[in-house]
Design an enzyme around this catalytic site. Structure first.
Site, PDB file in Angstrom:
ATOM      1  CG  ASP A 147      66.750  11.685  76.992  1.00 58.46           C
ATOM      2  OD1 ASP A 147      65.532  11.465  77.142  1.00 58.46           O
ATOM      3  OD2 ASP A 147      67.424  12.332  77.799  1.00 58.46           O
ATOM      4  CB  SER A 188      66.880  14.995  76.099  1.00 59.26           C
ATOM      5  OG  SER A 188      67.773  15.904  75.548  1.00 59.26           O
ATOM      6  NE  ARG A 199      75.505  12.993  70.971  1.00 59.53           N
ATOM      7  CZ  ARG A 199      75.737  11.688  71.153  1.00 59.53           C
ATOM      8  NH1 ARG A 199      76.929  11.196  70.931  1.00 59.53           N
ATOM      9  NH2 ARG A 199      74.770  10.902  71.541  1.00 59.53           N
TER      10      ARG A 199
HETATM   11  C1  LIG Z   1      59.548  11.309  76.215  1.00 61.50           C
HETATM   12  O1  LIG Z   1      58.509  10.738  75.438  1.00 61.50           O
HETATM   13  C2  LIG Z   1      57.242  10.784  76.032  1.00 61.50           C
HETATM   14  C3  LIG Z   1      56.270   9.959  75.189  1.00 61.50           C
HETATM   15  O2  LIG Z   1      56.481  10.096  73.846  1.00 61.50           O
HETATM   16  C4  LIG Z   1      56.840  12.241  76.209  1.00 61.50           C
HETATM   17  O3  LIG Z   1      55.524  12.387  76.667  1.00 61.50           O
HETATM   18  C5  LIG Z   1      57.804  12.845  77.178  1.00 61.50           C
HETATM   19  O4  LIG Z   1      57.493  14.181  77.434  1.00 61.50           O
HETATM   20  C6  LIG Z   1      59.206  12.736  76.632  1.00 61.50           C
HETATM   21  N1  LIG Z   1      60.115  13.198  77.655  1.00 61.50           N
HETATM   22  C7  LIG Z   1      61.224  13.820  77.398  1.00 61.50           C
HETATM   23  C8  LIG Z   1      62.062  14.210  78.565  1.00 61.50           C
HETATM   24  O5  LIG Z   1      61.564  14.073  76.271  1.00 61.50           O
END
Ligand SMILES: *[C@@H]1O[C@H](CO)[C@@H](O)[C@H](O)[C@H]1NC(C)=O
Ligand SMILES: *[C@@H]1O[C@H](CO)[C@@H](O)[C@H](O)[C@H]1NC(C)=O
Length: 349
Positions: free
Chosen positions: A209, A181, A108
């Site tokens: 996200d 995400s 998006r």
């Molecule tokens: C979200 O952020 C964390 C820490 O920055 C990271 O390790 C993780 O893999 C991320 N998860 C997603 C689903 O993006």
């Protein structure tokens, strides 16, 4: 905690609704299998129940795991990852902001004119772009070139009403934020991902996200301290004020990303169906909480309960409908969904 178990309740309610509809129909047509199906339904409902004392046990267990994970990386079922983000938007932001929200299969692009505490969001526009399948399988360079191209086209459509002040040497200033995400590696909060962006942009941040959801909530209400995603998968992050010594920040606070899909506790209301689904999955014993709450599994849980009712209580007549025997034929998109099939929620402390 209530939110954590919301999805289980949704699965339970869906089964109840479907079964009730079928049973009403059968009563009307003077069938007699209803009682047995009702017994199964009550059994299932009982096994799913989350009375207050169960919720308390679960929240105590979550708190223990959170502390263990903070004290020692890898010391808990919860990842408790430091994000190195210590400031969240609070409504005072002014200017023209662009955002890119990348999920697995689409992204998006959004532009938003923020006017500070009184005016808030003055105007906002967005566009959802599907990522061609070939690009998803190609190199990251091709993928990001594609995204950059689409971003440029989107900027070209920017109306003059977005360009109110915020100039620097006669050039419009635009800031770009990024939410992702899918997993990325992060060492400190501006170095999450390396992308060569088009000129004229300053990369504000790269966050995912869950953190993005919390930041969005915090923009409107600065009591917001927790972000929870109840979508295909489930995840949470929150603001920690008691940081361990090795990850200090100036303010003493930091957003911690919990990665709680792997959480498991014997206090979770696990039914026979949850156990069966887990046993037959590709990763038995792993991501227990996610399998009980993620939209990826809710439809399958409903199918399994209905199949059992069909088998043991002839819910749909003498034989089990063939379709009902097919795993994952019922898909769920989660309780209340945005464009990307992503459900978001935020809570105050
Ligand atoms: C979200 O952020 C964390 C820490 O920055 C990271 O390790 C993780 O893999 C991320 N998860 C997603 C689903 O993006
Ligand atoms: C799941 O697997 C375990 C271990 O193999 C077994 O003891 C249990 O009965 C299975 N449960 C169901 C519902 O299939």
């Amino acid at each position: 905690m209530t939110q954590m178990l919301l999805s289980t309740a949704v699965a339970c309610a869906t089964v109840a609704a479907v079964a009730a509809a079928v049973m009403v129909w059968q009563k009307f047509h003077k069938h007699s299998h209803c009682d047995q199906a009702l017994v199964l339904l009550y059994e299932f409902r009982h096994a799913c129940a989350t009375p207050l004392y169960v919720l308390r046990h679960i929240s105590e267990h979550v708190a223990l795991e959170m502390q263990a994970g903070l004290n020692q990386p890898g010391g808990s079922q919860l990842m408790m990852l430091p994000t190195f983000i210590e400031k969240l938007p609070n409504g005072c932001e002014k200017g023209l902001f662009y955002a890119l929200d990348l999920s697995g299969t689409n992204f998006r692009v959004l532009r938003c004119l923020l006017g500070g505490p009184n005016a808030r969001v003055i105007k906002q526009e967005y566009e959802v772009v599907a990522i061609p399948r070939a690009l998803l399988l190609g190199t990251s360079e091709e993928l990001f070139d594609f995204i950059a191209q689409r971003l440029i086209s989107f900027i070209k459509l920017e109306g003059p009403e977005f360009q109110r002040g915020h100039n620097w040497n006669g050039h419009q200033i635009r800031e770009l934020g990024l939410t992702i995400s899918f997993p990325i590696c992060q060492t400190s909060h501006n170095t999450g991902i390396l992308i060569k962006w088009t000129e004229g942009f300053k990369i504000a941040d790269g966050i995912n996200d869950t953190v993005g959801t919390m930041a969005g909530g915090h923009y409107w209400n600065d009591d917001v301290m927790v972000g929870v995603i109840l979508g295909t998968n489930t995840n949470a992050c929150y603001v920690e004020c008691n940081l361990p010594e090795d990850i200090q920040t100036k303010s003493g606070k930091m957003v911690i990303y919990m990665e709680w899909g792997r959480f498991w506790s014997s206090h979770l209301p696990r039914t026979y169906i949850d156990e069966q689904l887990d046993n037959e999955s590709v990763n038995p014993g792993d991501r227990g909480f996610e399998k009980m709450t993620g939209a990826m599994y809710l439809g399958e849980i409903v199918r399994r309960v209905l199949a059992r009712m069909a088998q043991e209580a002839n819910l749909f007549g003498d034989s089990v409908p063939t379709k009902l025997k097919q795993p994952f034929i019922l898909l769920s998109n989660g309780p209340s969904c945005q464009s990307g099939g992503l459900c978001t929620a935020s809570a105050t402390q």
